[in-house]
Design an enzyme around this catalytic site. Structure first.
Site, PDB file in Angstrom:
ATOM      1  N   LYS A 145      71.373 128.389  47.442  1.00 57.54           N
ATOM      2  CA  LYS A 145      70.697 128.651  45.807  1.00 57.54           C
ATOM      3  C   LYS A 145      69.605 127.552  46.107  1.00 57.54           C
ATOM      4  CE  LYS A 145      71.479 127.874  41.073  1.00 57.54           C
ATOM      5  NZ  LYS A 145      72.459 127.823  40.019  1.00 57.54           N
TER       6      LYS A 145
ATOM      7  N   GLU B 123      74.500 120.137  54.705  1.00 59.24           N
ATOM      8  CA  GLU B 123      75.184 120.791  55.387  1.00 59.24           C
ATOM      9  C   GLU B 123      74.617 122.292  55.842  1.00 59.24           C
ATOM     10  OE1 GLU B 123      76.296 119.754  52.424  1.00 59.24           O
ATOM     11  OE2 GLU B 123      78.137 118.666  52.864  1.00 59.24           O
TER      12      GLU B 123
ATOM     13  N   GLY C  54      76.540 128.478  41.203  1.00 58.34           N
ATOM     14  CA  GLY C  54      76.816 128.568  42.654  1.00 58.34           C
ATOM     15  C   GLY C  54      78.441 129.482  42.855  1.00 58.34           C
ATOM     16  N   ARG C  55      79.399 128.874  42.165  1.00 62.71           N
ATOM     17  CA  ARG C  55      80.867 129.372  41.985  1.00 62.71           C
ATOM     18  C   ARG C  55      80.972 130.623  41.200  1.00 62.71           C
ATOM     19  NH1 ARG C  55      79.920 124.643  39.368  1.00 62.71           N
ATOM     20  NH2 ARG C  55      80.584 124.614  37.246  1.00 62.71           N
TER      21      ARG C  55
ATOM     22  N   GLU D 191      85.838 122.908  40.026  1.00 62.11           N
ATOM     23  CA  GLU D 191      84.569 122.525  39.712  1.00 62.11           C
ATOM     24  C   GLU D 191      84.137 122.675  38.107  1.00 62.11           C
ATOM     25  OE1 GLU D 191      81.538 122.010  42.984  1.00 62.11           O
ATOM     26  OE2 GLU D 191      81.001 123.957  42.471  1.00 62.11           O
TER      27      GLU D 191
ATOM     28  N   HIS E 218     108.393 129.818  52.240  1.00 60.24           N
ATOM     29  CA  HIS E 218     108.902 128.957  53.310  1.00 60.24           C
ATOM     30  C   HIS E 218     108.420 127.348  53.435  1.00 60.24           C
ATOM     31  CE1 HIS E 218     111.482 132.071  54.671  1.00 60.24           C
ATOM     32  NE2 HIS E 218     110.653 132.815  54.340  1.00 60.24           N
TER      33      HIS E 218
ATOM     34  N   LYS F  95      77.353 112.994  47.634  1.00 61.15           N
ATOM     35  CA  LYS F  95      76.276 113.296  48.573  1.00 61.15           C
ATOM     36  C   LYS F  95      75.233 112.325  48.510  1.00 61.15           C
ATOM     37  CE  LYS F  95      75.635 118.134  46.611  1.00 61.15           C
ATOM     38  NZ  LYS F  95      74.746 118.839  45.908  1.00 61.15           N
TER      39      LYS F  95
HETATM   40  C1  G6Q Z   1      78.970 125.742  42.857  1.00 63.04           C
HETATM   41  C2  G6Q Z   1      78.110 124.325  43.278  1.00 63.04           C
HETATM   42  C3  G6Q Z   1      78.203 124.259  44.721  1.00 63.04           C
HETATM   43  C4  G6Q Z   1      76.999 124.863  45.419  1.00 63.04           C
HETATM   44  C5  G6Q Z   1      77.058 124.332  46.871  1.00 63.04           C
HETATM   45  C6  G6Q Z   1      76.102 125.098  47.617  1.00 63.04           C
HETATM   46  O1  G6Q Z   1      78.857 125.969  41.543  1.00 63.04           O
HETATM   47  O2  G6Q Z   1      76.995 124.333  42.639  1.00 63.04           O
HETATM   48  O3  G6Q Z   1      79.315 124.522  45.320  1.00 63.04           O
HETATM   49  O4  G6Q Z   1      77.331 126.232  45.593  1.00 63.04           O
HETATM   50  O5  G6Q Z   1      76.772 122.858  46.772  1.00 63.04           O
HETATM   51  O6  G6Q Z   1      74.738 125.027  47.068  1.00 63.04           O
HETATM   52  P1  G6Q Z   1      73.331 125.621  47.462  1.00 63.04           P
HETATM   53  O7  G6Q Z   1      73.639 127.067  47.551  1.00 63.04           O
HETATM   54  O8  G6Q Z   1      72.281 125.328  46.864  1.00 63.04           O
HETATM   55  O9  G6Q Z   1      73.282 125.391  49.112  1.00 63.04           O
END
Ligand code: G6Q
Length: 552
Positions: free
Chosen positions: A205, A211, A275-276, A361, A392, A516
């Site tokens: 996003k 990462e 994002g989520r 989150e 199990h 971070k």
């Molecule tokens: C979700 C969070 C988080 C995000 C990641 C990746 O709600 O905001 O999990 O999706 O940190 O972020 P980017 O899509 O910006 O790389």
């Protein structure tokens, strides 16, 4: 001002009601319609809430709590696009991602439904090109493998849905998901791939995530090195190769261009998609490639069906509302700390992992939206594994441990693979376990029953199942794209309801920031910079020194 739910009359009533424990066996004996009365339908889902520790009075008071904390008003505000994500000053409009074309919803002067469908069409055109072999790699070969590089919300949704919809996935293209900055992730994934037939989707996003950008650079290096080694490209053909093998999904198209990906090969979304909450946006591009536009549309229809149900169903038969309120009941009045998600469907094997992010989150907050501190518990821990594997492993604790763990069982009536073991339909055997577990949790096994089996008296207590453990059972005909959309939206709205009652901002995620920042700040110390090491705290210094001694 956020509402403090503990000041409502419903909260006081529920506190009183919690003093009289509900006994499931007695409740079923007293009311032969209990199962039917507490079984709800939402879209294609059937949910049996009857094995929860509830009475009509408790439901009445939980619904009063929703009223008194203005859950319905808050839901309307979300659907309308008001900026209910106050700490980030954003609208929360994942529901707009699945509204049918032609709907209107204006946000900041733009009809966002039109914008959503324009972008979807771009994604679908691309997905079709890859699926039909029209999109080719730089050497002219068709794409056989797609690597989605993203993390958190840019990974878990598409990855979970790809696994869930395996029976609908094209045989011609295999998707892979790389998220961890542990170099093993990208190395293990690319080790088996042919660069000439691999396409990378960089999903981020913000397009700033350490990462994802690191893995994207590693993937680019791997791709270009491999293509050069194969004699497919010359030194000055890097950009051509990247253009054929990299696309991006982001809200930051300028940063996409700076990375070297042609913005024409980028799919956008908007800051009002968390994002989520983004699997149904362009973040689902890998999934769209895998299952194709038609199936992806069905997936969106599933979400929309649940959105409509949540918006319009009567409170008493509103599934996300009731399930969210039940979670509040368990967390705040019956002292539950965790909630188990137990899908009896192998294809949902990443569903709990996905829900961990969605729920924790969102609702792992200790201040309300107005900054005031809560004096009650908020988000519980969500966890789980698919049945029967969990049986199990950890079910022991749910059955006989000392903690109350509400469980959601999820099963599909029809198997993706109808296999028989001799005369035995294996899916029937599998579902017998699904039915057996909620029965055992609810009704247990008494000391008399244990004794009747001839058990030595000394070990009778260890073999007693106290029962009265709550669960919800959700079923649908099969795990189709539509049903998966409904399931995801169900849990999005359950999460919303809990956050609304608690008065917290379920849409920010400041809790991930500190780690971070510190990781970036500590990188020089980890690389052996003595000054940086000296500047950090004694405990962290000790750990880094241990690492430096162990590192070969
Ligand atoms: C979700 C969070 C988080 C995000 C990641 C990746 O709600 O905001 O999990 O999706 O940190 O972020 P980017 O899509 O910006 O790389």
């Amino acid at each position: 001002m956020s509402i403090d739910p503990t000041t409502t009359s419903a909260w006081s009533e529920l506190t009183q009601l919690a003093k009289t424990p509900v006994n499931l066996a007695a409740a079923f004996a007293a009311d032969e319609n209990r199962a039917a009365r507490y079984t709800l339908r939402a879209g294609d889902l059937v949910a049996d809430l009857s094995k929860n520790l509830i009475t009509d009075e408790i439901i009445t008071q939980l619904l009063a709590l929703a009223d008194q904390t203005q859950v319905a008003e808050y839901r309307e505000r979300m659907y309308r696009g008001e900026r209910i994500n106050v700490t980030e000053d954003r609208s929360v409009l994942h529901t707009a991602l699945r509204r049918p074309a032609g709907d209107e919803l204006e946000v900041d002067g733009e009809n966002v439904v039109d914008a959503v469908h324009r972008e979807l069409e771009k994604v679908f055109t691309f997905a079709t090109q890859v699926r039909t072999g029209q999109w080719r790699g730089v050497s002219g070969k068709r794409i056989t493998d797609v690597v989605n590089i993203g993390i958190g919300g840019s990974d878990l949704g598409p990855m979970m849905a790809y696994e869930a919809l395996k029976p609908y996935v094209s045989e011609d293209v295999t998707c892979h998901f790389v998220s961890n900055i542990d170099p093993s992730d990208i190395a293990d994934t690319t080790a088996h791939l042919d660069a000439e037939t691999t396409l990378v989707i960089v999903a981020s996003k913000t397009f700033t995530t350490l990462e994802t950008l690191t893995n994207a650079r590693l993937a680019r290096t791997w791709l270009l090195d491999s293509l050069r080694a194969a004699g497919v490209i010359t030194a000055d053909e890097d950009n051509t190769a990247v253009a054929r093998h990299f696309v991006a999904v982001s809200t930051a198209l300028d940063k996409v261009a700076a990375f070297g990906i042609d913005p024409n090969n980028a799919f956008g979304f908007w800051d009002w998609v968390g994002g989520r909450y983004s699997v149904d946006s362009a973040i689902g591009t890998a999934l769209a490639v895998a299952i194709g536009p038609e199936r992806f549309r069905e997936f969106l229809t599933g979400f929309h069906t649940m959105d409509q149900h949540f918006a319009t169903a009567e409170p008493k038969s509103n599934l996300p509302l009731l399930m969210g309120l039940l979670n509040v009941w368990y967390v705040n009045f019956l002292d539950a700390h965790t909630h188990a998600i137990l899908p009896y469907d192998q294809h949902l094997h990443r569903f709990a992992a996905y829900l961990q992010q969605l729920t924790m989150e969102s609702n792992g907050k200790r201040v309300r939206a107005d900054g005031s501190e809560v004096n009650y518990h908020t988000g519980e821990v969500f966890w789980g594994e698919p049945g029967t594997n969990g049986q199990h492993a950890f079910y022991q604790l749910i059955h006989q441990g000392s903690r109350l763990i509400p469980c959601d069982f999820i099963a599909m009536a029809n198997p993706a693979h109808a296999l028989r073991d001799g005369d035995q339909d294996v899916h029937e055997l599998f579902l017998a376990n699904f039915f057996a577990q909620s029965k055992a949790l609810a009704f247990g096994k008494s000391a008399e029953q244990v004794r009747a089996e001839g058990t030595a008296e000394a070990i009778v207590p260890a073999r007693v199942f106290p029962g009265n453990k709550p669960s919800t059972s959700i079923m649908a005909a099969r795990l189709s794209p539509k049903v998966l959309g409904e399931l995801i939206a169900l849990y999005e709205h359950i999460t919303f309801v809990q956050g609304a009652v608690w008065g917290i901002d379920s849409f920010d995620q400041w809790g991930v920031e500190l780690g971070k920042q510190l990781a970036s700040a500590l990188a020089p110390a980890v690389a052996g910079d003595r000054e940086a090491l000296k500047a950090t705290d004694a405990s962290t210094r000790n750990l880094i020194n241990t690492y430096l001694q162990l590192r070969e």
